[in-house]
Scaffold this active site. Structure first.
Site, PDB file in Angstrom:
ATOM      1  N   ASP A  73       0.878  -1.193   0.090  1.00 44.72           N
ATOM      2  CA  ASP A  73       0.027   0.033   0.074  1.00 44.72           C
ATOM      3  C   ASP A  73       0.918   1.339   0.013  1.00 44.72           C
ATOM      4  O   ASP A  73       1.473   1.524   1.092  1.00 44.72           O
ATOM      5  CB  ASP A  73      -0.818  -0.029   1.184  1.00 44.72           C
ATOM      6  CG  ASP A  73      -1.979   1.161   1.154  1.00 44.72           C
ATOM      7  OD1 ASP A  73      -1.446   2.019   0.616  1.00 44.72           O
ATOM      8  OD2 ASP A  73      -2.765   1.154   2.144  1.00 44.72           O
ATOM      9  N   TYR A 170      -9.214  15.536 -10.633  1.00 39.48           N
ATOM     10  CA  TYR A 170      -8.449  14.472 -11.522  1.00 39.48           C
ATOM     11  C   TYR A 170      -7.124  15.399 -12.076  1.00 39.48           C
ATOM     12  O   TYR A 170      -6.480  14.782 -12.262  1.00 39.48           O
ATOM     13  CB  TYR A 170      -9.646  14.065 -12.362  1.00 39.48           C
ATOM     14  CG  TYR A 170      -8.965  13.209 -13.463  1.00 39.48           C
ATOM     15  CD1 TYR A 170      -9.027  11.760 -13.235  1.00 39.48           C
ATOM     16  CD2 TYR A 170      -8.533  13.462 -14.805  1.00 39.48           C
ATOM     17  CE1 TYR A 170      -8.637  10.795 -14.146  1.00 39.48           C
ATOM     18  CE2 TYR A 170      -7.865  12.593 -15.632  1.00 39.48           C
ATOM     19  CZ  TYR A 170      -7.981  11.248 -15.618  1.00 39.48           C
ATOM     20  OH  TYR A 170      -7.387  10.305 -16.565  1.00 39.48           O
ATOM     21  N   LYS A 174      -3.291  14.255 -12.315  1.00 43.77           N
ATOM     22  CA  LYS A 174      -2.593  14.346 -13.395  1.00 43.77           C
ATOM     23  C   LYS A 174      -1.578  15.339 -13.624  1.00 43.77           C
ATOM     24  O   LYS A 174      -0.424  15.020 -14.182  1.00 43.77           O
ATOM     25  CB  LYS A 174      -3.468  13.888 -14.535  1.00 43.77           C
ATOM     26  CG  LYS A 174      -4.564  12.785 -14.447  1.00 43.77           C
ATOM     27  CD  LYS A 174      -3.789  11.320 -14.036  1.00 43.77           C
ATOM     28  CE  LYS A 174      -4.858  10.401 -13.862  1.00 43.77           C
ATOM     29  NZ  LYS A 174      -4.120   8.964 -13.570  1.00 43.77           N
TER      30      LYS A 174
END
Length: 291
Positions: A73, A170, A174
């Site tokens: 993780d 988002y 990115k």
């Protein structure tokens, strides 16, 4: 001899999608590939997907490399630290390539909703999974490369610039990976280590095939729902782009840049799985997407 025979890679976030395509392509090129992620047999993550890191590692080995699955993780610093201590011990300090493809943001993305109406917890968790994880992973990977005075770090992103991507959280995730690559490149330049960002085009991932209700054999039928899907590419395409970069003795000339599968296909002689060379850049320009 295969181009990456004897090379050691870590694909962080190699369970499915681009990460799996990259890991398997590296295996085809002869590399030893550590495949990390949270989904293992009998212990799935919250992504509600069936793919596991063991499957990816087995595909790496079947393709001609050495696949090693390690459950990590990447939000947990101690787990990441232990991963690279293991790589150092098992590979005599060698690490040639790190691919940062940790994501986990699909179920957290609320398309078509302004950011102030989205759950703040989802937006913040996306940054935790998609940015903080990359920082932690690079922090523990880079010392192995600096000690060798060589290495390549590839940040997997979506898009080649800072353009808005339809969702604030988002976009932030990115675009941040693009800046991570550019900034790491500056710090790493004196040490002979290269860092860059790489994007696929319209990725025909397992999740996208499921979304359209098609398979890799029947994927063209999805064009009835979205005509742009005819220009999609399999995860193998970005995998072969990574192999081309990792095999290029002059890759340092690309440090700090943001590259694309379609742009690299103009430069290197690789194709997608079916022999095609999808060019999302040309297609997007023809469609007027970015005007």
């Amino acid at each position: 001899m295969k181009p990456l025979q004897g090379k050691v890679a870590v694909v962080a976030g190699g369970t499915r999608g681009a990460g799996r395509g990259i890991a398997v392509s590296l295996g085809e090129a002869g590399a030893t590939v550590y495949v990390t992620g949270r989904t293992v047999r009998g212990q799935h993550s919250d992504m509600a997907r069936q793919e596991t890191i063991e499957e990816t590692a087995e595909l790496v080995t079947a393709s001609g490399g050495i696949g090693i699955a390690v459950r990590v993780d990447h939000t947990q610093e101690e787990e990441v630290k232990a991963l690279f201590e293991r790589v150092k011990a098992e590979q005599n300090g060698q690490l040639d390539l790190l691919v940062n493809d940790i994501w986990g943001g699909d179920p957290l993305t609320h398309w078509g909703t302004p950011f102030w109406e989205q759950p703040l917890a989802d937006g913040l968790l996306m940054q935790e999974r998609a940015i903080r994880t990359h920082l932690i992973t690079s922090h523990y990977a880079v010392p192995l490369m600096v000690a060798q005075k060589k290495g390549l770090i590839i940040e997997i992103t979506d898009g080649i610039d800072y353009r808005y991507r339809g969702n604030l959280y988002y976009s932030l995730a990115k675009i941040s990976t693009i800046h991570l690559a550019a900034s790491m490149a500056e710090d790493l330049r004196p040490h002979g280590v290269t860092a860059l960002a790489l994007t696929p085009g319209f990725l025909r991932s397992e999740a996208m095939l499921d979304h359209f209700g098609v398979t890799e054999e029947t994927w063209r039928e999805a064009a009835k729902q979205d005509k742009h899907f005819l220009m999609s590419e399999t995860p193998t395409y970005i995998g072969r782009a990574v192999v081309a970069l990792a095999s290029d003795p002059a890759v340092a000339e690309k440090t700090g840049k943001t590259l694309s599968t379609w742009g690299l296909s103009d430069e290197y002689p690789f194709t997608d799985r079916d022999g095609s060379r999808p060019h999302w850049g040309n297609y997007a320009e023809e469609q007027g997407f970015y005007r």
